[in-house]
Scaffold this motif. Structure first.
Motif, mmCIF file in Angstrom:
data_model
loop_
_atom_site.group_PDB
_atom_site.id
_atom_site.type_symbol
_atom_site.label_atom_id
_atom_site.label_comp_id
_atom_site.label_asym_id
_atom_site.label_seq_id
_atom_site.Cartn_x
_atom_site.Cartn_y
_atom_site.Cartn_z
ATOM 1 N N LEU A 191 0.829 -1.206 0.000
ATOM 2 C CA LEU A 191 0.000 0.000 0.000
ATOM 3 C C LEU A 191 0.862 1.254 0.000
ATOM 4 O O LEU A 191 0.528 2.249 -0.658
ATOM 5 N N ALA A 192 1.968 1.214 0.745
ATOM 6 C CA ALA A 192 2.874 2.368 0.757
ATOM 7 C C ALA A 192 3.453 2.618 -0.625
ATOM 8 O O ALA A 192 3.545 3.763 -1.086
ATOM 9 N N ASP A 193 3.840 1.549 -1.312
ATOM 10 C CA ASP A 193 4.345 1.704 -2.678
ATOM 11 C C ASP A 193 3.284 2.294 -3.594
ATOM 12 O O ASP A 193 3.569 3.143 -4.442
ATOM 13 N N GLU A 194 2.042 1.842 -3.428
ATOM 14 C CA GLU A 194 0.960 2.383 -4.238
ATOM 15 C C GLU A 194 0.704 3.848 -3.913
ATOM 16 O O GLU A 194 0.425 4.660 -4.811
ATOM 17 N N ALA A 195 0.816 4.224 -2.638
ATOM 18 C CA ALA A 195 0.645 5.625 -2.258
ATOM 19 C C ALA A 195 1.676 6.499 -2.954
ATOM 20 O O ALA A 195 1.351 7.572 -3.486
ATOM 21 N N GLY A 196 2.927 6.045 -2.968
ATOM 22 C CA GLY A 196 3.959 6.806 -3.657
ATOM 23 C C GLY A 196 3.682 6.924 -5.142
ATOM 24 O O GLY A 196 3.889 7.992 -5.743
ATOM 25 N N LEU A 197 3.200 5.831 -5.747
ATOM 26 C CA LEU A 197 2.891 5.863 -7.169
ATOM 27 C C LEU A 197 1.774 6.857 -7.468
ATOM 28 O O LEU A 197 1.841 7.590 -8.461
ATOM 29 N N LYS A 198 0.747 6.906 -6.609
ATOM 30 C CA LYS A 198 -0.349 7.847 -6.833
ATOM 31 C C LYS A 198 0.156 9.283 -6.859
ATOM 32 O O LYS A 198 -0.279 10.090 -7.683
ATOM 33 N N GLU A 201 2.154 9.782 -10.183
ATOM 34 C CA GLU A 201 1.288 9.777 -11.373
ATOM 35 C C GLU A 201 0.441 11.040 -11.462
ATOM 36 O O GLU A 201 0.442 11.736 -12.481
ATOM 37 N N ALA A 202 -0.323 11.274 -10.427
ATOM 38 C CA ALA A 202 -1.351 12.313 -10.491
ATOM 39 C C ALA A 202 -0.811 13.710 -10.266
ATOM 40 O O ALA A 202 -1.325 14.678 -10.827
ATOM 41 N N ALA A 203 0.243 13.835 -9.422
ATOM 42 C CA ALA A 203 0.692 15.156 -8.997
ATOM 43 C C ALA A 203 2.125 15.471 -9.385
ATOM 44 O O ALA A 203 2.625 16.553 -9.066
ATOM 45 N N LEU A 204 2.806 14.555 -10.064
ATOM 46 C CA LEU A 204 4.214 14.734 -10.432
ATOM 47 C C LEU A 204 5.058 15.089 -9.212
ATOM 48 O O LEU A 204 6.002 15.880 -9.286
ATOM 49 N N ALA A 205 4.705 14.499 -8.071
ATOM 50 C CA ALA A 205 5.361 14.814 -6.809
ATOM 51 C C ALA A 205 6.540 13.884 -6.554
ATOM 52 O O ALA A 205 6.550 12.731 -6.990
ATOM 53 N N TRP A 206 7.516 14.403 -5.828
ATOM 54 C CA TRP A 206 8.629 13.582 -5.377
ATOM 55 C C TRP A 206 8.096 12.719 -4.236
ATOM 56 O O TRP A 206 7.767 13.209 -3.165
ATOM 57 N N ALA A 207 7.983 11.411 -4.483
ATOM 58 C CA ALA A 207 7.402 10.514 -3.491
ATOM 59 C C ALA A 207 8.176 9.203 -3.470
ATOM 60 O O ALA A 207 8.568 8.674 -4.514
ATOM 61 N N GLU A 208 8.370 8.685 -2.258
ATOM 62 C CA GLU A 208 9.093 7.437 -2.056
ATOM 63 C C GLU A 208 8.290 6.542 -1.126
ATOM 64 O O GLU A 208 7.351 6.998 -0.469
ATOM 65 N N ALA A 209 8.675 5.267 -1.056
ATOM 66 C CA ALA A 209 8.014 4.339 -0.148
ATOM 67 C C ALA A 209 9.026 3.310 0.339
ATOM 68 O O ALA A 209 9.903 2.885 -0.429
ATOM 69 N N ALA A 259 -8.154 2.361 3.998
ATOM 70 C CA ALA A 259 -8.794 3.674 4.074
ATOM 71 C C ALA A 259 -7.747 4.782 4.106
ATOM 72 O O ALA A 259 -7.981 5.872 3.571
ATOM 73 N N GLU A 260 -6.600 4.522 4.729
ATOM 74 C CA GLU A 260 -5.510 5.500 4.683
ATOM 75 C C GLU A 260 -5.091 5.754 3.236
ATOM 76 O O GLU A 260 -4.757 6.887 2.867
ATOM 77 N N LEU A 261 -5.104 4.704 2.420
ATOM 78 C CA LEU A 261 -4.766 4.878 1.006
ATOM 79 C C LEU A 261 -5.766 5.809 0.319
ATOM 80 O O LEU A 261 -5.392 6.578 -0.573
ATOM 81 N N VAL A 262 -7.019 5.761 0.717
ATOM 82 C CA VAL A 262 -8.020 6.684 0.175
ATOM 83 C C VAL A 262 -7.630 8.126 0.513
ATOM 84 O O VAL A 262 -7.752 9.030 -0.325
#
Length: 293
Positions: A191-198, A201-209, A259-262
């Protein structure tokens, strides 16, 4: 409202419906004791990792997860489960084709009127969770909910928590952060990896997991003012204070991890809006990756 906003807000209803259908799909989903591999691409791969960890942790049988392109054909499995929203992804169809006649396969899909109908041995169709947006939200979480319910691991509180995740405001200052790190443990690492991907993808943000315990082994060094670290699930002792000591914003996962992923999906849309981006159509991405022969 964008398509992704409309779709992510429908997740409580989708989860409740998927959980109610788990018994109907039981015959095509892994049975206790089977050796299983769960495969996917992109978001579906991260959901596969979460589902595999849940199943094996519940004592239901050895369960692996792979990106479809990295499936180890030298291993033998009783069943391979493929997660595919579109039913058209090249790597999924190629893998199912290679396994046909040798290994029992099940595809969990949103669209049965696609090549996956004949490529997979069995289908579990979640057409009510299909999406128009390129960015996956409700199909991925609904597919995982189906598998959680099949394992007897879907808490009723997950749907209630999803409603809470949609209703409560995001933490103050979070949208303005310039870098985001998501942490998980066990099944929530996926789920953490998916959160970083979101966020990417959607915000072009620097995100890691990272797995939460691994965060101390180097990645915490990038934490500072203007960054955020978000825990999906229970945090290791002392980690929250260590992150706060760096000056970073610590976000505790107080709801069911799905739900945190939401909440993270909402954050991705909010950051995209603040940057003038269209979260429905991320650059260089399409709804399904279909490779030319």
């Amino acid at each position: 409202m964008t398509h992704v906003e409309d779709e992510l807000t429908s997740q409580p209803e989708c989860w409740a419906r998927a959980a109610s259908q788990a018994a109907h799909h039981a015959k095509v989903l892994p049975a206790p004791g089977e050796r299983v591999a769960i495969v996917g691409c992109g978001t579906s791969y991260f959901m596969a990792r979460a589902a595999a960890a849940l199943r094996e942790g519940a004592g239901q049988g050895e369960t692996d997860a792979f990106a479809a392109s990295e499936f180890p054909h030298g291993r033998r499995y009783d069943r391979v489960v493929a997660l595919t929203r579109s039913g058209t992804t090249t790597e999924i169809l190629d893998l199912l084709g290679r396994l046909k006649g040798a290994t029992r396969t099940t595809a969990i899909t949103a669209d049965p009127d696609t090549p996956v109908r004949t490529a997979a041995g069995d289908l579990a169709v979640l057409d009510f969770a299909d999406e128009r947006s390129v960015v996956q939200t409700r199909f991925a979480t609904t597919a995982l909910t189906l598998l959680r319910a099949h394992l007897g691991l879907h808490p009723v509180a997950a749907v209630t928590d999803a409603c809470t995740a949609l209703a409560e405001p995001l933490p103050e200052g979070l949208v303005e952060c310039g870098q985001f790190t998501f942490l998980g443990r066990g099944w929530t690492v996926g789920l953490a990896d998916e959160a970083g991907l979101k966020m990417r993808e959607a915000a072009l943000a620097w995100a890691e997991a990272y797995p939460a315990m691994e965060y101390r082994h180097g990645p915490i060094s990038v934490s500072t003012r203007g960054t955020a670290t978000w825990m999906l699930g229970d945090a290791p002792d002392g980690l929250a204070q260590q992150v706060r000591d760096t000056g970073a914003l610590w976000i505790a996962g107080c709801l069911d991890p799905l739900a945190e992923l939401v909440r993270v999906q909402r954050l991705a849309v909010a950051v995209a809006a603040s940057r003038g981006l269209d979260p429905d159509s991320p650059r260089h991405l399409t709804r399904s990756v279909i490779l030319a022969p």
